[in-house]
Design an enzyme around this catalytic site. Structure first.
Site, PDB file in Angstrom:
ATOM      1  N   ASP A 114      13.145   2.443  13.892  1.00 47.16           N
ATOM      2  CA  ASP A 114      12.577   1.617  14.953  1.00 47.16           C
ATOM      3  C   ASP A 114      11.083   1.495  14.684  1.00 47.16           C
ATOM      4  O   ASP A 114      10.355   2.487  14.728  1.00 47.16           O
ATOM      5  CB  ASP A 114      12.834   2.269  16.317  1.00 47.16           C
ATOM      6  N   TYR A 137       6.401  -9.033  13.646  1.00 50.07           N
ATOM      7  CA  TYR A 137       6.355  -9.750  14.919  1.00 50.07           C
ATOM      8  C   TYR A 137       5.846 -11.139  14.571  1.00 50.07           C
ATOM      9  O   TYR A 137       4.708 -11.297  14.130  1.00 50.07           O
ATOM     10  CB  TYR A 137       5.409  -9.035  15.878  1.00 50.07           C
ATOM     11  N   TYR A 185      -1.647 -13.227  15.975  1.00 53.85           N
ATOM     12  CA  TYR A 185      -0.641 -13.044  14.925  1.00 53.85           C
ATOM     13  C   TYR A 185      -1.305 -12.912  13.558  1.00 53.85           C
ATOM     14  O   TYR A 185      -1.039 -11.957  12.817  1.00 53.85           O
ATOM     15  CB  TYR A 185       0.341 -14.218  14.927  1.00 53.85           C
ATOM     16  N   LYS A 191      -1.498  -9.510  11.185  1.00 43.84           N
ATOM     17  CA  LYS A 191      -0.933  -9.487   9.837  1.00 43.84           C
ATOM     18  C   LYS A 191      -1.990  -9.126   8.798  1.00 43.84           C
ATOM     19  O   LYS A 191      -1.702  -8.408   7.833  1.00 43.84           O
ATOM     20  CB  LYS A 191      -0.305 -10.840   9.501  1.00 43.84           C
TER      21      LYS A 191
END
Length: 297
Positions: free
Chosen positions: A37, A62, A126, A130
């Protein structure tokens, strides 16, 4: 050689799972919940250590670009923190890490293709998460191969191509942004490239370490991408629609997208001797598969 893929449901991880059935010289395992997880760092090391891979491949991320603006904690937890933990766990057993990143680490202000040495300047949560993930991976494992890709699509999952087919089946006219430019990339092409790179990494060389762009060969706008999709779909008697170009201002989103995120793949060709198929041929392959599956073939 043993490869361990983080995740099973993403477009790239699913493409790797499908490809694994045709690969005889590699043992490929896949990590999924509950044994791993990404929001529980302690589960990462134990899962990786249990499989004992030579190479860990991490395409998990994500990727909800707009939602990340209101869920930054979760975006950073997966894209930065978990990415670093995966790389660290790989390093602990002497394994190489192949980590997937994104074209959204750039601000889109460069007029031409981005090369790996260009300065990143992400414009949204985002992209920032990253980029920080790239830095965390590099810091945690000296044997790292970071692959930046772009505008990923597949016959499955949530992506632009499948969205266009759905919209095209419902409407005669579609409005699509025409001032954002990138390189559509077919997930099975990414998977095949990763396997080719992994085989080369059997004999590690320091020059392999670092960031390499892995993206479709042709740059186009979302509007042009939609046009190719509908043109190829029409040949198969599939959904098609007239595509109207609009500006980003006419289609506001929570996150700012780069106006140009075209990635140069010269390093991919020179270092790993990989060149992806043409974008139209990959789009065609994707539509062929969707058509065959819909017909039960």
């Amino acid at each position: 050689m043993r490869l361990y893929v983080i995740g099973t449901k993403g477009q790239v991880s699913r493409s790797l799972r499908e490809l694994a059935a045709f690969v005889s010289d590699l043992v490929i395992g896949f990590a999924s919940r509950p044994e791993l997880d990404l929001t529980r760092p302690q589960s990462v090391a134990s899962a990786i250590a249990s499989f004992r891979p030579d190479i860990v491949i991490n395409p998990a991320a994500y990727t909800a670009v707009d939602r990340a603006e209101t869920e930054p904690e979760l975006a950073y937890a997966i894209n930065r923190d978990a990415a670093g933990e995966v790389a660290k766990a790989a390093n602990a057993i002497g394994a190489t890490i192949i980590h997937l990143s994104t074209d959204y680490v750039f601000d889109g202000k460069k007029p031409g293709p981005y090369v790996e040495t260009d300065q990143p300047n992400p414009q949204g949560v985002y992209g920032r998460s990253k980029l920080e993930g790239e830095l965390a991976v590099a810091a945690a494992n000296p044997r790292h191969v970071i692959l930046r890709t772009s505008w990923v699509y597949a016959p499955f999952g949530h992506n632009f191509l499948r969205t266009m087919l759905k919209v095209g089946a419902e409407r005669e006219r579609v409005r699509v942004v025409d001032d954002q430019r990138g390189c559509p990339t077919y997930a099975p092409d990414i998977a095949a490239s990763i396997v080719s790179i992994a085989r080369r990494l059997r004999h590690w060389q320091q020059r392999y370490s670092g960031t390499t762009h892995l993206a479709g060969l042709e740059a186009m706008t979302w509007h042009q991408f939609a046009g190719v999709i509908f043109s190829e779909s029409a040949k198969r008697a599939g959904p098609s629609a007239e595509v109207e170009p609009i500006s980003s201002a006419e289609y506001p989103t929570a996150a700012v997208r780069p106006a140009n995120s075209q990635l140069s793949t010269e390093r991919l060709r020179s270092l790993f001797e990989i060149s992806l198929p043409s974008t139209p041929s990959s789009i065609s392959a994707c539509l062929d598969r969707i058509s065959h599956e819909e017909k039960g073939l």
